[in-house]
Design a protein around this motif. Sequence first.
Motif, PDB file in Angstrom:
ATOM      1  N   ARG A   1       8.323   0.176  10.838  1.00 23.01           N
ATOM      2  CA  ARG A   1       8.041  -1.193  10.417  1.00 23.01           C
ATOM      3  C   ARG A   1       7.056  -1.799  11.388  1.00 23.01           C
ATOM      4  O   ARG A   1       7.392  -2.102  12.532  1.00 23.01           O
ATOM      5  CB  ARG A   1       9.318  -2.011  10.379  1.00 23.01           C
TER       6      ARG A   1
ATOM      7  N   ALA B   1       7.914   1.391  -1.641  1.00 21.60           N
ATOM      8  CA  ALA B   1       8.304   2.424  -0.686  1.00 21.60           C
ATOM      9  C   ALA B   1       7.875   1.957   0.701  1.00 21.60           C
ATOM     10  O   ALA B   1       6.700   1.929   1.017  1.00 21.60           O
ATOM     11  CB  ALA B   1       7.638   3.743  -1.032  1.00 21.60           C
ATOM     12  N   GLN B   2       8.787   1.562   1.517  1.00 15.41           N
ATOM     13  CA  GLN B   2       8.463   1.049   2.836  1.00 15.41           C
ATOM     14  C   GLN B   2       8.149   2.206   3.767  1.00 15.41           C
ATOM     15  O   GLN B   2       8.764   3.266   3.701  1.00 15.41           O
ATOM     16  CB  GLN B   2       9.647   0.259   3.406  1.00 15.41           C
ATOM     17  N   SER B   3       7.185   1.973   4.635  1.00 15.19           N
ATOM     18  CA  SER B   3       6.913   2.994   5.627  1.00 15.19           C
ATOM     19  C   SER B   3       8.084   3.015   6.610  1.00 15.19           C
ATOM     20  O   SER B   3       8.733   2.004   6.850  1.00 15.19           O
ATOM     21  CB  SER B   3       5.610   2.666   6.356  1.00 15.19           C
TER      22      SER B   3
END
Lengths: 511, 439
Positions: free
Chosen positions: B432, B427-429
């Motif tokens: 970036r 799960a990418q914040s």
Amino acid sequence: MSPEPKKLVKFKLNGQDVEAPEGQLVIDAAKGAGVEIPHYCYHPALGNPGNCRLCIVEVKGAPKPMVSCRLPVKEGMEVTSDSEAVKRAQASSLELHLVNHPLDCPVCDQAGECGLQDYYMKFGKYESQVREDKLHKRKRTEIGPHVMLDQERCVLCTRCTRFTEKITKTHELGIFGRGHKEYIDLAPGKRLDNAYSGNTIDVCPVGALTDKDFRFKVRVWYLDKTASICGDCARGCNINVHTNTKRPWHYEGRRVVRYKPRYNEAVNGHWICDDGRFGFKKYDEDRLGRLMQLQPMRRELAWDPALAEVATALREGVDTKGADGLAVIASGALSNEDWAAFHKLFVEQLKVTRLLFAPEPDQLGVEDELLRRKEKVPNLMGGQALGFGKTIASLSWDQLAADIEAGKVWGLYIVERDAAKVWGARAKALFEKCGVVVFQGPWKGTTGDLAHFRLPATCHLEEEGHFTNFQGVVQPYYKALEPLGVARPDWQIFDGLRARLSAPRGKVGAR
Amino acid sequence: MTKILTQHFDNPKYHELETYRSLGGYEALAKARNMTPQAVADEVKKSNLRGLGGAGFPTGMKWGTVPPVEKAPERFVVTNADESEPGCFKDRVLMTLAPHQMIEGLLIACHAIQAKWGFIFIRGEYADQYDVLKKAIAEMEAAGLSGDVKVRLMRGAGAYICGLDTALLETMEGKKAWPRQPPPFPTVAGLMAKPTVVNNVETLSMLPHIVANGGQWFADIGFKGDPEKKLNPSGGTAVFSISGDVEKPGVYEFPMGTPLKTAIEAAGGVKGGRKLKCVIPGGTSTPPLTAEEVGMSMDFDHPRAFGTFLGAGGIVVLDETRDMVEVAHNIERFLAHESCGQCTPCREGSEWTTRILERIMEGGGVEADLPNLQRVGENITGKVICALGDTVGVVVRGYMKKFPDDFKKRIPTPTAPANPLPAAAGAQSAERRDAIPQK
């Protein structure tokens, strides 16, 4: 070729006595002794900046662990590369390489031949402690006609930048930014568009630089690798041919998927040129697999009747009109074995004098100082060993055309070369003037449609043989693929004809 | 207290050639030029002068490793004026107030190793000092003092790593400031692969005084050493930059071997009468000391027993209100920003350490973080190319060792987490971080 042998010294590696030339790097000496020390930045041809810190070893008496890629062997030195401390150092260095690596192996072309994967399984196997997000950089950037760049996967070993600095001296790639924001990129206004750009893909230990052509075509573990020689110029670079025959539904059924250079210090070092590397597509295009007679009647033949018919035509011509009227066009793409059979058939037996084998102009190309040679065929030297170009002179294309027009030629035997393409519009008329036109070769070309007989030959990837390169080095190549259709090696065709020509009339071909 | 370099600092015109000469300036240079180069070098060796840029390498010994002039006729002296260590500002003051002292020292050093070129590589941010030095060099040359030595001034572009001698030489050659890996050492193959002595501003400033008064005089001022405890002598004085939570921050000169406590007291003690918590003795890249350890003698060898270094004498005093996790994070963030990016452990380790500390500060720490920080620190130290890389591992471990409670209290107990853990991998914040700008 090789420099003077250096004095051998003895040192201890992991408790074992090892001998190595004085001053050799420990990392190389260990490799020679069968001990693998992991490394990314070190490359024998590109130097040892010592920035990956993976090749760390312990040396007795040294206060700190040392990098074995910058450590010359000395008499009596005691090196340890398998202690717990070294293993921990290797694993931790690998861990740090992977902190910001995207771990996108499932969609990465390098998977299966990746330095990070291989070393993780050999030297890593730790449990990841990374709880942070990965840093992001630019992905899938096209940096040249052959190379794709993924900055996230890069471990910044600088091999590719050093390649463009030291080998090609073209300086397209550089390292920009500083610290963890550092990335490999093109120098402003440049593109990685030199004649050797493909080598950056090979030197890259990870999936940062990938082959634009090979991307997403076949997984590397489905490939077969065969030692071979590049047939695209007189250098004869040593290569491995990677073939995909297990999964023909991949890559549009192409059998040859890529070339990789194979190290040979005397010939090509670590490199091959882009012309050779990306020239493999021809092996799956426009190929001949069926033996055909095209004139006077179009029909498919088996080898026996075909050879018998060609032999008969040749013998009748020689008997009635003389060997002088038979012209033979040969190519430097023939192997040593082919040349020998060619010599026996045409020079010794049929006493043919009207020969054309000089590479001008259709087999000439660009030459440079690094690898590429002007002659774009691999084996002119093999022919020269038998006198072709020395005691036996070659006609030029124009001379031969003039002879045909003057009615001096009753038969034309063409091996591999696309004569019709060289002669252009004149070709059809010239062929019509000859009573017999035989074409033998792996590719149909234009000539294949105009000949009376079309004999399919194998390309060099489909047979075993030897090429003699321009330096006189005789190099073997091995069979990477099965021949297409009924294609046979050239020497078998020549020998088959010779057997039929030397046997009493009507005795051969009855098998 | 004996003062050497700062003795005339109350004279507002000391930076001018006339004033400097009226106070005995450039007499030592004349004296040195009447001596043989070897005699000057011997005198410096006798003085126990050690490199005051932070490494503490004996200056005389460094000069002694330069190959003889018959073998390598061309050689250089480079003044390292790229003072970038947070907490250090003594070179800046020395260059502003006494530029001729340094230039005289540079000329003496050139004489001692028979160099015809003396370079000054000054930090890019030191714009005022650049002007001062430029003027001083012009004055010196106009007065005909340079002899056959050419003095040249070069400005850096503002990278911390250029304070390291080999990175400095790389950047002087116009390359990316990536430290070299000795051997060969710069004294054998330095600038343009020629023998090069790189000395700090303060080290060179000492030379006129050593030549004028003799090496023995200088050695007597400093710490004499203790062969039994394997402590080497450190001659003369050192100029300390004292900052942080003290009443009178500034530049103070003390003889080598003065207790750290004396220095803090001279700077007026801890600000606002608060309690002392921590002292960074030599600039932020040196591990910290606790309040109990301030009795430490300030020379190059004693601090080792306290797990730290004298460094470049940038004393940062921190009082009881300071949180050591934040201090450690601040320093690691600086190191991550300034890491040159050449070798992997420092490039990735500094950044990772910073982000772990950041997460701990935001309340997202987990118990495994502390042993992990310790482990990563250990794995960086000693396995990198240069001293900056070592620092990355040393600093975080130093703070964790000396102030474990500050770290432990930041980790939420497993039963009642203060903040949920950051999003799991995958799960990418939304934001970036640190993305490279898109072309």
